[in-house]
Structure formats: C-alpha cells, structure tokens
Design an enzyme around this catalytic site. Structure first.
Site, mmCIF file in Angstrom:
data_model
loop_
_atom_site.group_PDB
_atom_site.id
_atom_site.type_symbol
_atom_site.label_atom_id
_atom_site.label_comp_id
_atom_site.label_asym_id
_atom_site.label_seq_id
_atom_site.Cartn_x
_atom_site.Cartn_y
_atom_site.Cartn_z
ATOM 1 N N GLU A 151 14.233 -6.415 -16.621
ATOM 2 C CA GLU A 151 13.936 -5.021 -16.275
ATOM 3 C C GLU A 151 12.958 -4.427 -17.280
ATOM 4 O O GLU A 151 13.077 -4.641 -18.481
ATOM 5 C CB GLU A 151 15.228 -4.185 -16.278
ATOM 6 C CG GLU A 151 16.053 -4.384 -15.032
ATOM 7 C CD GLU A 151 17.334 -3.573 -15.044
ATOM 8 O OE1 GLU A 151 17.622 -2.875 -16.034
ATOM 9 O OE2 GLU A 151 18.061 -3.649 -14.036
ATOM 10 N N ASP B 294 -3.479 -0.660 3.112
ATOM 11 C CA ASP B 294 -2.429 -1.680 3.185
ATOM 12 C C ASP B 294 -3.044 -2.938 3.802
ATOM 13 O O ASP B 294 -3.258 -3.007 5.015
ATOM 14 C CB ASP B 294 -1.270 -1.158 4.045
ATOM 15 C CG ASP B 294 -0.170 -2.190 4.233
ATOM 16 O OD1 ASP B 294 -0.361 -3.363 3.860
ATOM 17 O OD2 ASP B 294 0.898 -1.814 4.772
ATOM 18 N N THR C 32 1.246 -7.710 0.962
ATOM 19 C CA THR C 32 2.219 -8.786 0.812
ATOM 20 C C THR C 32 1.482 -9.952 0.164
ATOM 21 O O THR C 32 0.247 -9.992 0.162
ATOM 22 C CB THR C 32 2.762 -9.251 2.174
ATOM 23 O OG1 THR C 32 1.652 -9.631 2.983
ATOM 24 C CG2 THR C 32 3.542 -8.151 2.875
ATOM 25 N N LYS D 154 1.206 -13.679 3.439
ATOM 26 C CA LYS D 154 0.499 -13.803 4.725
ATOM 27 C C LYS D 154 -0.780 -14.614 4.492
ATOM 28 O O LYS D 154 -0.683 -15.722 4.006
ATOM 29 C CB LYS D 154 0.308 -12.425 5.344
ATOM 30 C CG LYS D 154 1.671 -11.768 5.662
ATOM 31 C CD LYS D 154 1.561 -10.415 6.330
ATOM 32 C CE LYS D 154 2.949 -9.810 6.516
ATOM 33 N NZ LYS D 154 2.891 -8.428 7.046
ATOM 34 N N ARG E 150 6.884 -15.270 -0.747
ATOM 35 C CA ARG E 150 7.292 -14.030 -0.103
ATOM 36 C C ARG E 150 7.329 -12.931 -1.148
ATOM 37 O O ARG E 150 7.984 -13.087 -2.182
ATOM 38 C CB ARG E 150 8.688 -14.247 0.444
ATOM 39 C CG ARG E 150 8.783 -13.696 1.734
ATOM 40 C CD ARG E 150 9.645 -14.045 2.762
ATOM 41 N NE ARG E 150 9.388 -13.002 3.734
ATOM 42 C CZ ARG E 150 8.917 -13.239 4.921
ATOM 43 N NH1 ARG E 150 8.635 -14.464 5.288
ATOM 44 N NH2 ARG E 150 8.740 -12.266 5.755
HETATM 45 C C1 LIG Z 1 3.763 -7.392 7.025
HETATM 46 C C2 LIG Z 1 3.330 -6.020 6.719
HETATM 47 C C3 LIG Z 1 4.031 -5.205 5.813
HETATM 48 C C4 LIG Z 1 5.433 -5.476 5.319
HETATM 49 O O1 LIG Z 1 5.753 -6.557 4.695
HETATM 50 P P1 LIG Z 1 7.283 -6.956 4.390
HETATM 51 O O2 LIG Z 1 7.107 -7.823 3.205
HETATM 52 O O3 LIG Z 1 7.754 -7.653 5.627
HETATM 53 O O4 LIG Z 1 8.055 -5.727 4.109
HETATM 54 C C5 LIG Z 1 3.490 -3.967 5.462
HETATM 55 N N1 LIG Z 1 2.338 -3.550 5.999
HETATM 56 C C6 LIG Z 1 1.663 -4.282 6.905
HETATM 57 C C7 LIG Z 1 0.376 -3.748 7.455
HETATM 58 C C8 LIG Z 1 2.139 -5.526 7.316
HETATM 59 O O5 LIG Z 1 1.491 -6.220 8.234
#
Ligand SMILES: *Cc1c(COP(=O)(O)O)cnc(C)c1O
Length: 408
Positions: free
Chosen positions: A48, A192, A218, A221, A227
């Site tokens: 932390e 995002d 993230t 992806k 993850r």
């Molecule tokens: C996949 C995604 C997220 C969220 O990701 P998690 O790790 O599943 O919470 C946020 N914003 C966008 C645009 C996404 O495609």
C-alpha cells in the site's frame, strides 16, 4: 497442479481456445513472460502506498518493479504521469471521476448502445448512479461520431468531464477535436483508450496523450498485457490521481500484475509489437472486406482499427442467433447493438468482430480470407447440417495450425 478439478477446467479452457477462433474484440493472448509475472511471488506482497512511501515493510523490490513499470509506460505513451496500480478499466475511470468531480456533477460521453462503455455513465453502473450523465452519439448516415452534437451538448450541459473513447467504434477518434470542444466549455477531457491502446502504443492510431487531461486504458486488450489498467494524466493531476486510486478507491496494489504490466510495456516497445499492431488493423480491414463483399453490411462501411460490426438487420438475422450459430461452429464473437438498433441489447442486430487475438496467434490476411468465407458460409448454410459439419471441421483445421502464445 495438485487440484485436479481446477486443473481439468484450465485444460478444457486451453483446448477450447486452441480448437476455436477467438474474434472477441476485447480479448488477446499475452506472452508466457506476462503470464509468468502474473503467477510470480509478487502476488504475495502488500505494498500500500507508492514507491518510496509505503505503509508496509519489505517493499524495496516492489518499489523497483513499480518504478520500472512506470518508466516503461511513460516511454511507451510519452505521458507526464502514470498510475499503474489501478485494477481495471472501470476502476480507472472511477478514479478519474473521484479526482475532479463531486456527486451529481455532469459527464458528457458516448451512448452505450452506439459504442460507449458502461463505466461512462450508464444507469446500471456506479457512474450513472452518482453523476449526471448526458450522451452524444454517431451520425445516422455516416455512423461516425457526430461532433456537431458533441459541441451542442457540451455548450448546453456544461459538463465537468467529456469522455471520448469507445468499446465498439471502428474509426479513428479525433482527439484534437474533442479537446477543442472541452477547452471551449472548460471541461476536462478524459480519453478512454481501453480498446485501442495497443494501436496507440504502436503509432497505428493517433495518440490522445497531447490532447487529454486524463487517459485511461485497460492493459489486456490490444495492448496484450495482463488483466488490469493504468491512468495517464497531465503533471498537475499526478497527486490527485494517485490519491484517488489509493487510498481513495483501492487497498493494496496487485504487485504481480504491476510486474506483468512492466513486462508487457517492454514488449510493446519492440518492433515485433509494432508489426503485430499493423497486422491487427490489416487483418480487420481484410476480414471486413471479405464479409462485406459477400452481401453483409459493415457499420460505417469498414474499419480503421482492430474491430468492426456486421449489421445483420438487412439479412433478417439477429446478433443473438448468429453469435450462437458461430459459437457452435467454433468461431467466438459477441452480439452487439448497431447504431439506432431496433432490437433490444439481449438480441441486437449486430456481431462485433475483432482481430487482436488471432493476430497474436500469427494469422495474417491469407487466414482472414479463409475465415471471412467460413463466417459467411456458416451463416448462409445455417440450415444445412452437412455443410455446417464440413465448415466447422475447416474452422478446427485453421485453428489447429496456429499456436496459442503463452500456452504452447
Ligand atoms: C473494456 C473497457 C473498459 C473496462 O474495462 P474492465 O477492465 O473490464 O473494467 C472501460 N472502457 C472501455 C472503453 C472499454 O472498452
């Protein structure tokens, strides 16, 4: 592994990936090095706080690994500041909201059913429950982001944050245009890039970093890491972002995932990753053109990135039935709404297709040509079991020629 029940399920999952073709746009296959870091001794550690200022003893090496991840992330994206502790994309957005908004402040973001994300203000998500949300969409004709509408809503609603970035949008996002609108109305800009960060890292998609106050993504992806997620921001927001992640929203960071992020950032700095990212886009272009030349409409007419959506409404089919038909024949893709869809989210008129996972398995345009014809063949022969048998064997044959990175 001694636990045979779990081991058996892991094996089954592995076989299912090996023998099928994964077209889920948000999924990917990270390297063995990334997976090894996820399963490493760092999963033990409580750390932390931040490097040099922890609340636990024995964090010197955790400091080193987090600093390494930060250094590599900065080099990869050219950002002022980065937080690599945030656990998921949704939480990354939550941390940004927490840092500059009060409950009932106003967000302007993309409609969920036109490509946006749950965490951008959907009623069923914390974001829609805590903040007031307004939504822009895409133009009915071009199916591109309607910037006149974005500006009009921004002037009218005076949002605290404008969010750009999507889960189902196949075209280049003009971050500069968003930034001009945000500046005009005095809003913060949050980009995002959860889906496209791997393409941004490889310069295959323009970067939002110079134009945004905050950039969230993230790491699992197109970026092909573990993850998890990260938040980049301008220098002036460094402290409030870190505070809003910890202690604002999370307890101890997952140091094993921080280690795995460091591995993934380094991989993404290599030339091999740049060619992977180019191939992801070339594969999506090729696959969409094979499918569209066989009588299917693609939303916005094609793609500039790693994904596209097939509009099945003109073929009198639904996303739900075709996703399940493809699944039965070894092709994994998800149903997805199309802009101005007449069908509800559980049925939908579309199928979203993404190429990152298959590109990571080593596929190129030649395989996309075969795959496009398999998809079309399966849909067109949906009532002919003999043909479906043959086609699903072809799917297995194609899949078995390509290893799973990180597993084989
Ligand atoms: C996949 C995604 C997220 C969220 O990701 P998690 O790790 O599943 O919470 C946020 N914003 C966008 C645009 C996404 O495609």
């Amino acid at each position: 592994m001694k636990d045979m029940e779990v081991k058996n399920l892991i094996n089954l999952e592995e076989i299912s990936h090996k023998t099928s073709l994964n077209l889920i746009a948000s999924e990917n296959y990270p390297s063995k090095d990334v997976l090894n870091a996820c399963g490493s001794v760092f999963s033990t550690k409580y750390a932390e706080g931040y490097p040099g200022a922890r609340y636990y003893e024995g964090c010197e090496i955790s400091d080193d690994i987090e600093n390494l991840a930060i250094e590599r992330a900065k080099k990869l994206f050219g950002c002022d500041h980065v937080n690599v502790q945030v656990h998921s994309g949704t939480q990354a957005n939550q941390a940004v909201f927490l840092s500059v908004m009060k409950p009932e402040d106003n967000i302007l973001s993309m409609k969920l059913d036109q490509g946006g994300h749950l965490s951008h203000g959907s009623k069923v998500n914390f974001s829609g429950k805590i903040y007031e949300c307004n939504f822009y969409g895409v133009d009915r004709e071009s199916e591109l982001i309607d910037f006149d509408q974005v500006r009009k809503l921004a002037l009218e609603k005076r949002p605290k944050i404008i969010i750009c970035g999507a889960s189902a949008y196949a075209r280049i996002i003009d971050f500069e245009k968003f930034s001009n609108i945000a500046n005009e109305v005095g809003a913060y800009l949050l980009s995002d890039i959860a889906h496209i960060s791997g393409l941004v890292a490889a310069n295959v998609h323009p970067s939002p970093v110079p134009y945004s106050d905050f950039v969230t993504t993230t790491t699992h992806k197109t970026l092909r890491g573990p993850r998890g997620a990260m938040i980049m921001c301008k220098k002036e927001f460094s402290k409030i972002i870190d505070k809003s992640v910890f202690p604002g929203m999370q307890g101890g960071p997952f140091m094993n995932m921080v280690a795995a992020k460091a591995v993934a950032y380094n991989e993404a700095l290599n030339d091999e990753f740049k060619s992977y990212a180019k191939q992801v886009v070339n594969n999506a272009k090729k696959l969409s053109s094979v499918i569209s030349s066989n009588g299917f409409r693609i939303v916005s007419g094609g793609t500039d990135n790693h994904q596209f959506t097939i509009d099945l409404s003109r073929n009198n089919l639904t996303g739900d039935e075709i996703a399940s038909l493809l699944r039965k024949n070894g092709i994994i893709a998800n149903k997805n709404g199309i802009p101005y869809d007449n069908l509800p989210p559980k049925i939908t008129s579309g199928i979203r297709i993404g190429t990152p996972a298959l590109t990571s398995r080593g596929m190129n345009e030649d395989q996309m040509d075969i795959l496009g014809n398999l998809i079309v063949g399966i849909i067109n022969n949906r009532n002919d079991n003999n043909m479906l048998n043959k086609l699903s064997n072809d799917v297995k044959a194609l899949a078995s020629g390509f290893k799973l990175p990180g597993v084989d």
